[in-house]
Motif scaffolding. Sequence first.
Motif, PDB file in Angstrom:
ATOM      1  N   LYS A 114       0.823  -1.211   0.000  1.00  9.44           N
ATOM      2  CA  LYS A 114       0.000   0.000   0.000  1.00  9.44           C
ATOM      3  C   LYS A 114       0.861   1.267   0.000  1.00  9.44           C
ATOM      4  O   LYS A 114       1.902   1.330   0.636  1.00  9.44           O
ATOM      5  CB  LYS A 114      -0.928  -0.003   1.215  1.00  9.44           C
ATOM      6  N   TRP A 115       0.378   2.258  -0.713  1.00 10.24           N
ATOM      7  CA  TRP A 115       1.016   3.569  -0.774  1.00 10.24           C
ATOM      8  C   TRP A 115       0.601   4.349   0.472  1.00 10.24           C
ATOM      9  O   TRP A 115      -0.495   4.890   0.544  1.00 10.24           O
ATOM     10  CB  TRP A 115       0.600   4.279  -2.056  1.00 10.24           C
ATOM     11  N   PHE A 116       1.476   4.330   1.467  1.00 11.27           N
ATOM     12  CA  PHE A 116       1.226   4.970   2.758  1.00 11.27           C
ATOM     13  C   PHE A 116      -0.102   4.453   3.331  1.00 11.27           C
ATOM     14  O   PHE A 116      -0.302   3.248   3.384  1.00 11.27           O
ATOM     15  CB  PHE A 116       1.303   6.492   2.622  1.00 11.27           C
ATOM     16  N   THR A 241       4.693  17.422   0.279  1.00 13.03           N
ATOM     17  CA  THR A 241       4.303  16.430   1.281  1.00 13.03           C
ATOM     18  C   THR A 241       2.785  16.305   1.280  1.00 13.03           C
ATOM     19  O   THR A 241       2.071  17.212   0.840  1.00 13.03           O
ATOM     20  CB  THR A 241       4.793  16.814   2.684  1.00 13.03           C
ATOM     21  N   TYR A 242       2.298  15.187   1.788  1.00 12.15           N
ATOM     22  CA  TYR A 242       0.846  14.998   1.893  1.00 12.15           C
ATOM     23  C   TYR A 242       0.530  13.829   2.815  1.00 12.15           C
ATOM     24  O   TYR A 242       1.415  13.103   3.254  1.00 12.15           O
ATOM     25  CB  TYR A 242       0.186  14.793   0.527  1.00 12.15           C
ATOM     26  N   PHE A 243      -0.746  13.681   3.126  1.00 14.49           N
ATOM     27  CA  PHE A 243      -1.330  12.644   3.987  1.00 14.49           C
ATOM     28  C   PHE A 243      -1.198  12.959   5.476  1.00 14.49           C
ATOM     29  O   PHE A 243      -1.809  12.289   6.299  1.00 14.49           O
ATOM     30  CB  PHE A 243      -0.742  11.256   3.723  1.00 14.49           C
ATOM     31  N   ASP A 244      -0.418  13.952   5.854  1.00  9.51           N
ATOM     32  CA  ASP A 244      -0.279  14.334   7.265  1.00  9.51           C
ATOM     33  C   ASP A 244       0.570  15.601   7.307  1.00  9.51           C
ATOM     34  O   ASP A 244       0.994  16.119   6.270  1.00  9.51           O
ATOM     35  CB  ASP A 244       0.367  13.209   8.085  1.00  9.51           C
ATOM     36  N   VAL A 265      -5.543  19.465   4.786  1.00 10.17           N
ATOM     37  CA  VAL A 265      -6.757  18.681   5.015  1.00 10.17           C
ATOM     38  C   VAL A 265      -6.453  17.597   6.038  1.00 10.17           C
ATOM     39  O   VAL A 265      -6.962  17.618   7.157  1.00 10.17           O
ATOM     40  CB  VAL A 265      -7.291  18.069   3.703  1.00 10.17           C
ATOM     41  N   HIS A 266      -5.563  16.665   5.675  1.00 11.58           N
ATOM     42  CA  HIS A 266      -5.252  15.549   6.564  1.00 11.58           C
ATOM     43  C   HIS A 266      -4.124  15.883   7.536  1.00 11.58           C
ATOM     44  O   HIS A 266      -3.884  15.105   8.463  1.00 11.58           O
ATOM     45  CB  HIS A 266      -4.919  14.313   5.736  1.00 11.58           C
ATOM     46  N   GLY A 267      -3.465  16.998   7.331  1.00 12.09           N
ATOM     47  CA  GLY A 267      -2.436  17.435   8.269  1.00 12.09           C
ATOM     48  C   GLY A 267      -2.667  18.856   8.735  1.00 12.09           C
ATOM     49  O   GLY A 267      -1.719  19.559   9.095  1.00 12.09           O
ATOM     50  N   ARG A 268      -3.950  19.275   8.744  1.00 13.72           N
ATOM     51  CA  ARG A 268      -4.249  20.688   9.021  1.00 13.72           C
ATOM     52  C   ARG A 268      -3.743  21.136  10.380  1.00 13.72           C
ATOM     53  O   ARG A 268      -3.087  22.177  10.498  1.00 13.72           O
ATOM     54  CB  ARG A 268      -5.754  20.941   8.906  1.00 13.72           C
ATOM     55  N   GLN A 269      -4.040  20.379  11.410  1.00 13.13           N
ATOM     56  CA  GLN A 269      -3.682  20.822  12.755  1.00 13.13           C
ATOM     57  C   GLN A 269      -2.177  21.023  12.897  1.00 13.13           C
ATOM     58  O   GLN A 269      -1.714  22.070  13.368  1.00 13.13           O
ATOM     59  CB  GLN A 269      -4.179  19.800  13.787  1.00 13.13           C
ATOM     60  N   GLY A 270      -1.388  20.047  12.466  1.00  8.55           N
ATOM     61  CA  GLY A 270       0.057  20.146  12.600  1.00  8.55           C
ATOM     62  C   GLY A 270       0.656  21.215  11.711  1.00  8.55           C
ATOM     63  O   GLY A 270       1.547  21.967  12.140  1.00  8.55           O
ATOM     64  N   ASN A 271       0.172  21.307  10.472  1.00  8.14           N
ATOM     65  CA  ASN A 271       0.743  22.290   9.543  1.00  8.14           C
ATOM     66  C   ASN A 271       0.341  23.719   9.908  1.00  8.14           C
ATOM     67  O   ASN A 271       1.118  24.652   9.704  1.00  8.14           O
ATOM     68  CB  ASN A 271       0.346  21.950   8.106  1.00  8.14           C
ATOM     69  N   MET A 272      -0.870  23.903  10.439  1.00 14.14           N
ATOM     70  CA  MET A 272      -1.235  25.241  10.909  1.00 14.14           C
ATOM     71  C   MET A 272      -0.398  25.630  12.120  1.00 14.14           C
ATOM     72  O   MET A 272      -0.018  26.799  12.281  1.00 14.14           O
ATOM     73  CB  MET A 272      -2.727  25.304  11.250  1.00 14.14           C
ATOM     74  N   CYS A 326      -3.510  16.178  -2.120  1.00 18.20           N
ATOM     75  CA  CYS A 326      -2.648  15.125  -2.646  1.00 18.20           C
ATOM     76  C   CYS A 326      -3.065  14.865  -4.088  1.00 18.20           C
ATOM     77  O   CYS A 326      -3.954  15.542  -4.609  1.00 18.20           O
ATOM     78  CB  CYS A 326      -2.768  13.840  -1.808  1.00 18.20           C
ATOM     79  N   SER A 327      -2.444  13.900  -4.727  1.00 22.28           N
ATOM     80  CA  SER A 327      -2.850  13.526  -6.080  1.00 22.28           C
ATOM     81  C   SER A 327      -4.314  13.111  -6.088  1.00 22.28           C
ATOM     82  O   SER A 327      -4.813  12.483  -5.151  1.00 22.28           O
ATOM     83  CB  SER A 327      -1.987  12.367  -6.581  1.00 22.28           C
ATOM     84  N   LEU A 328      -5.004  13.425  -7.172  1.00 23.47           N
ATOM     85  CA  LEU A 328      -6.411  13.037  -7.326  1.00 23.47           C
ATOM     86  C   LEU A 328      -6.548  11.600  -7.815  1.00 23.47           C
ATOM     87  O   LEU A 328      -7.648  11.156  -8.150  1.00 23.47           O
ATOM     88  CB  LEU A 328      -7.110  14.009  -8.274  1.00 23.47           C
ATOM     89  N   LEU A 329      -5.448  10.873  -7.838  1.00 26.57           N
ATOM     90  CA  LEU A 329      -5.440   9.448  -8.144  1.00 26.57           C
ATOM     91  C   LEU A 329      -6.435   8.678  -7.278  1.00 26.57           C
ATOM     92  O   LEU A 329      -6.958   7.641  -7.688  1.00 26.57           O
ATOM     93  CB  LEU A 329      -4.018   8.918  -7.900  1.00 26.57           C
ATOM     94  N   HIS A 330      -6.716   9.178  -6.080  1.00 26.76           N
ATOM     95  CA  HIS A 330      -7.478   8.430  -5.087  1.00 26.76           C
ATOM     96  C   HIS A 330      -8.981   8.671  -5.154  1.00 26.76           C
ATOM     97  O   HIS A 330      -9.726   8.139  -4.315  1.00 26.76           O
ATOM     98  CB  HIS A 330      -6.963   8.773  -3.693  1.00 26.76           C
TER      99      HIS A 330
END
Length: 763
Positions: A114-116, A241-244, A265-272, A326-330
């Motif tokens: 799995k990718w991450f 970077t993405y996912f966190d 989105v998925h890392g909003r709290q930490g990145n803010m 992140c990529s819209l692949l998902h």
Amino acid sequence: MTTIQTSNLGYPRIGENREWKKALEAFWKGQIAEEELYKQLKEMRLSYYRKQRDAGIDLVPVGDFTAYDHMLDLSAMFGLVPGRFPYAGGKVDLATYFAMARGTKEAAACEMTKWFNTNYHYIVPEIGQREPKLTHNRPLEAYLEAKEELSLEGKPVMVGPYTFLKCAKGYASSELQSLLMTFAELYGEVLKQLEQAGVVWVQLDEPALVLEMEREELVWVKAAYERMAEAAPGLNLILQTYFDSVHMPEQVFELPVQAFGLDFVHGRQGNMAVLRSRLFPQDKKLAIGIIDGRNIWRSDLAADLELLREISGYITPDRWIIQPSCSLLHVPVTVKYEQLPDPIIQQALAFADEKLAEVVVLSRAYTGNASAEEAAFASRAALLRLNQSPSRRVAEVVNQMEAIDQLSTARTTTFEERYQKQLKKLQLPPLPTTTIGSFPQTAEVRKARRQWKNGQWTEAQYQTFIQEQIREWVDIQENLGLDVLVHGEFERNDMVEFFGERLSGFTFTQNGWVQSYGSRCTKPPIIYGDVSHDAAMTLQETLFARSLTHKPIKGMLTGPVTILAWSFVRNDIPERDVAYQIALALREEVSLLEQSGIHIIQVDEPAIRELTPLKRSEWDDYFEWAVKAFKLCTSHVKDETQIHTHMCYAEFHQIIDVIKALDADVISIETSRSHGELIHAFQEQPYEKGIGLGVYDIHSPRVPEVQEMLNIIEESLKVLPPDRFWVNPDCGLKTRNKEETAAALSNMVQAAKEARKQLSVKV
């Protein structure tokens, strides 16, 4: 006001109608030649570039398109062909490329994982077997193609060297520093050629930088990036970077790049928190991942505008790039083909194309465009209508959830006590053989399902057909000599969608396909409301199969965490609560099976590792509720009822305590592409319960020989108790054809018989 740049990180490969999948499979079947495949792939690729440009995206990604997998592309680009495949050097040809992905009669495919924490599977690079060399510059080819064919100044995209190596295998951790510098030279050459061709921006994906890592590794990463920057000093690099949230931001922000992409989105709290701490460098651009690239709900663009206003207090808008997280692949390609029964849900959806439109609307609304501001508030209204729907708060489900702590989540006896009762009840031989659950979904099966769904067949016609399939494969299993049989799951279009269709709170798209691995696509259901059990879901087919044989039949269910992971999930309540709702519904189905005389019930959780947070500091909370969800639906059965589960392999040694905590009687694990690593893990951390390690790879069309599977069994028995070892393929057989399935299972049964002989001799 300043114009804000827009960007995309990657676009779905499969096409609006899965044209990509169809082209690949036609080539593999020999229906089209290599030249025709290349022609079709090029047409798709250019159409995707054109669509993104026309949507108003300024930085259109090029090089994200692939003939199978983006990590496999990098392996081929660097000549990392495993030694078991013939390779004379130079550019890797298509036959070798697909052999690495799918295997051949002579050589096993590369490992796939799995990718991450997504459901996308990538082909794991194998380091150390060949000296890495730049065989051809794929990002340059993509850039030149877009420029020549469309006059498009594309943004080449590739996975960065640190993430590439962290996702690879075949080297010791002590070699990481030297390998980073080796690959820095290769990446430097790629970047130098891109700079010479006139490229302005390059995106280097480094999602591994959100993982908790050792500080010294970032020192090595910095040295590698300095080497790359020296090779192409005039190039603008986006470190994405993405996912966190990014880990150790102070050190990451020292890397010599011109922009950093962060997931808000998925890392909003930490990145803010990073921005509020004023850690972000004032001379760099910030690529703001603000539109969710992993779920299918519209963004509340009015709320996103508020977030952007806060960000403006730390980074001025002239240094922004607005983009998906992140990529819209998902996510699926477009909503335009959908006709959901409930217009409220339909209006709340956004797939890849709609997310690109949201990116553009957001950038324009922030700069004062009136129509864009109106569109932003329209998105909020659509989501409000959904949140006010009665389906989002069903009284019966609310009451069940309030009483959930009163339910026991522990079996009444120890594993040793109940396993002896199960052995006596089931009367199985040593090293019992079974399969994971599904059998080939042939064109005939798919056609029958379509005819039933579109009304061409009556319910009675369809059930007769399904029973014929079950009867045929029960006979095949008995003739092959399997010990525990399954009904084959011919009535199931997908292991998650099938249950979603029978539970409340789910809805389904007509064309919402996403790539899982290679050409394999899934159509995840949408969980939009409270989930509950309405009627028996699996009983009819399971009992019919049991009526055809004296051998044990497994009841087959998909577990709550996997249903959650492989669905698009409502985002108004915690994932934990959705998992508990699903678990309570499945608990009722388990009870129905047991009460009807089914003594083996398999509750599959292949995705339990997949949802694990990327930061280890968050693992305990997740695993606590994931284990509780599984036990909510399985712990109430009698001692004589044997609970099985199935998992995909993912660093088993890291979660062995969690797997033990599930308290399943038998676990089967997808291991055939990484069997040796798992054996090593068991040497260090013994596992005492029932276990089946996949003895052959179902993702490859090759049929392994008896001796090959016997070798795996023998190696497994060196570290696992023989009285608790099961023999099975590593996953379901849905994607294989009838002939290769029967041949492989025949060899598997023969291998088990040979192993039993050896056990009897030792005894």
